[in-house]
Design a protein around this motif. Structure first.
Motif, PDB file in Angstrom:
ATOM      1  N   ASP A  28     -63.021  94.898  40.994  1.00  0.00           N
ATOM      2  CA  ASP A  28     -63.217  94.227  39.709  1.00  0.00           C
ATOM      3  C   ASP A  28     -63.612  92.772  39.937  1.00  0.00           C
ATOM      4  OD1 ASP A  28     -62.484  96.453  38.234  1.00  0.00           O
ATOM      5  OD2 ASP A  28     -60.383  95.834  38.066  1.00  0.00           O
ATOM      6  N   HIS A  29     -64.623  92.323  39.224  1.00  0.00           N
ATOM      7  CA  HIS A  29     -64.842  90.882  39.087  1.00  0.00           C
ATOM      8  C   HIS A  29     -63.986  90.387  37.922  1.00  0.00           C
ATOM      9  CE1 HIS A  29     -66.773  86.993  38.868  1.00  0.00           C
ATOM     10  NE2 HIS A  29     -66.988  87.206  37.577  1.00  0.00           N
ATOM     11  N   LEU A  30     -63.980  91.179  36.845  1.00  0.00           N
ATOM     12  CA  LEU A  30     -63.102  90.927  35.717  1.00  0.00           C
ATOM     13  C   LEU A  30     -62.455  92.252  35.349  1.00  0.00           C
ATOM     14  CD1 LEU A  30     -62.148  88.944  33.450  1.00  0.00           C
ATOM     15  CD2 LEU A  30     -64.035  89.849  32.067  1.00  0.00           C
ATOM     16  N   ALA A  37     -57.815  88.691  27.110  1.00  0.00           N
ATOM     17  CA  ALA A  37     -57.605  87.333  26.598  1.00  0.00           C
ATOM     18  C   ALA A  37     -58.855  86.789  25.908  1.00  0.00           C
ATOM     19  CB  ALA A  37     -57.213  86.405  27.747  1.00  0.00           C
ATOM     20  N   ASN A  38     -60.005  87.418  26.153  1.00  0.00           N
ATOM     21  CA  ASN A  38     -61.266  86.913  25.610  1.00  0.00           C
ATOM     22  C   ASN A  38     -61.697  87.588  24.306  1.00  0.00           C
ATOM     23  OD1 ASN A  38     -61.492  85.355  27.979  1.00  0.00           O
ATOM     24  ND2 ASN A  38     -62.536  87.018  29.046  1.00  0.00           N
ATOM     25  N   TYR A  39     -60.952  88.626  23.888  1.00  0.00           N
ATOM     26  CA  TYR A  39     -61.423  89.443  22.767  1.00  0.00           C
ATOM     27  C   TYR A  39     -60.289  89.724  21.775  1.00  0.00           C
ATOM     28  CZ  TYR A  39     -65.042  90.168  26.250  1.00  0.00           C
ATOM     29  OH  TYR A  39     -66.011  89.959  27.211  1.00  0.00           O
ATOM     30  N   ASP A  40     -60.667  90.269  20.631  1.00  0.00           N
ATOM     31  CA  ASP A  40     -59.681  90.677  19.640  1.00  0.00           C
ATOM     32  C   ASP A  40     -58.815  91.805  20.195  1.00  0.00           C
ATOM     33  OD1 ASP A  40     -60.675  88.846  17.845  1.00  0.00           O
ATOM     34  OD2 ASP A  40     -61.929  90.308  16.770  1.00  0.00           O
ATOM     35  N   ALA A  41     -57.676  92.001  19.597  1.00  0.00           N
ATOM     36  CA  ALA A  41     -56.744  93.039  20.029  1.00  0.00           C
ATOM     37  C   ALA A  41     -57.430  94.408  20.061  1.00  0.00           C
ATOM     38  CB  ALA A  41     -55.537  93.080  19.103  1.00  0.00           C
ATOM     39  N   GLY A  42     -57.204  95.146  21.118  1.00  0.00           N
ATOM     40  CA  GLY A  42     -57.768  96.477  21.257  1.00  0.00           C
ATOM     41  C   GLY A  42     -59.136  96.515  21.911  1.00  0.00           C
TER      42      GLY A  42
END
Length: 218
Positions: A28-30, A37-42
Motif C-alpha cells: 500500500d502507498h495509502l 481520514a480524507n473522506y466522509d464516513a463509509g
C-alpha cells in the motif's frame, strides 16, 4: 464470437522471474484504513505501490532493451502489438530450437509464438535451468521471414548458459519485439487467432510486463 485466452503470468510480491534480478515489492502507498481520514464516513480507497524491474512476469522487449538508439516502449505503435494474426510453432521436444521448426510456414506479419511447454516449471528452480531457446539460425530465419513479433513460454529466448544473446540481437535489431515468459500456449490453435501484448507507453524504457492474450474464434 470470440473467446479470450490469457497468456501471461500473474505478478506477485516476492516472485522471481529471472535469477539475479529483484522480485517485485507490492504494498500500500495509502491503505484503506489511512484513507478514511480524507473522506466522509463509509468512503475509503486504496492506492497501491509496486517496485520492480521491467523484466518481471510476462514482458515485452523493445529494441531499446538491446540497443541504446533502438525504439523504446513509447515508440512501439499499437499496430505492432495489438490484434496481430498469430501462429503457434510447437517445439516441446527441443532445447535448442532451430530454423527447421519454422520452415514451410507463412510467418510474414505474424506474431510467432513458440510453445515449448516450459511454463509448467514456472515458480520452480527447474524453470531457470536447461530451458528451451532459439538458435541464432532460427532467429535469423524469423527476421528473414518477416515475423512481426516473436514470443516464447520459456525462461529466455536465448541460451543463458552462454554470454551471447544472438536471438535478442537479431530480432530486436530488426525491430521485432520479443515477448518472454508466456504461458497457456497449449490452449491455442496452431493458427487463426489474434494476439495482443501491449506494454505501457514509457519513454527511455526497453522492457515492461504485459497482459498478453489471444482472441480465438468460439
Amino acid at each position: 464470437m470470440t473467446r479470450l485466452i490469457d497468456l501471461s503470468h500473474t505478478i506477485e510480491a516476492g516472485m522471481v522471474t529471472y535469477k539475479g534480478l529483484p522480485a517485485p515489492l507490492i504494498c500500500d502507498h495509502l491503505s484503506r484504513e489511512a484513507s478514511r481520514a480524507n473522506y466522509d464516513a463509509g468512503t475509503e480507497f486504496q492506492i497501491g505501490r509496486i517496485e520492480m524491474v521491467g523484466n518481471t512476469g510476462t514482458y515485452l522487449d523493445s529494441p531499446f532493451h538491446r540497443y541504446a538508439d533502438g525504439e523504446d516502449l513509447s515508440d512501439i505503435g499499437l499496430e505492432r502489438v495489438v490484434g496481430l494474426p498469430g501462429i503457434v510453432v510447437r517445439a516441446p521436444d527441443l532445447q535448442a530450437i532451430g530454423a527447421d521448426r519454422f520452415e514451410g510456414r507463412n510467418l510474414a506479419g505474424k506474431a510467432v509464438l513458440i510453445h515449448t511447454g516450459w511454463a509448467r516449471h514456472w515458480r520452480t528452480d527447474a524453470y531457470f535451468e536447461d530451458h528451451p531457446f532459439l538458435t541464432e539460425a532460427a532467429a535469423a530465419f524469423l527476421v528473414e521471414a518477416g515475423a512481426a513479433l516473436v514470443g516464447i513460454d520459456s525462461h529466455n529466448i536465448d541460451d543463458t548458459r552462454t554470454r551471447a544473446r544472438p536471438a535478442h540481437t537479431l530480432l530486436l535489431g530488426a525491430g521485432v519485439p520479443i515477448c518472454e515468459h508466456m504461458r497457456g500456449l497449449e490452449l491455442l490453435p496452431d493458427a487463426g487467432f489474434r494476439f495482443t501484448a501491449a506494454p505501457p507507453k514509457v519513454k527511455a524504457f526497453g522492457t515492461f510486463p504485459v497482459r498478453a492474450f489471444a482472441e480465438v474464434a468460439a
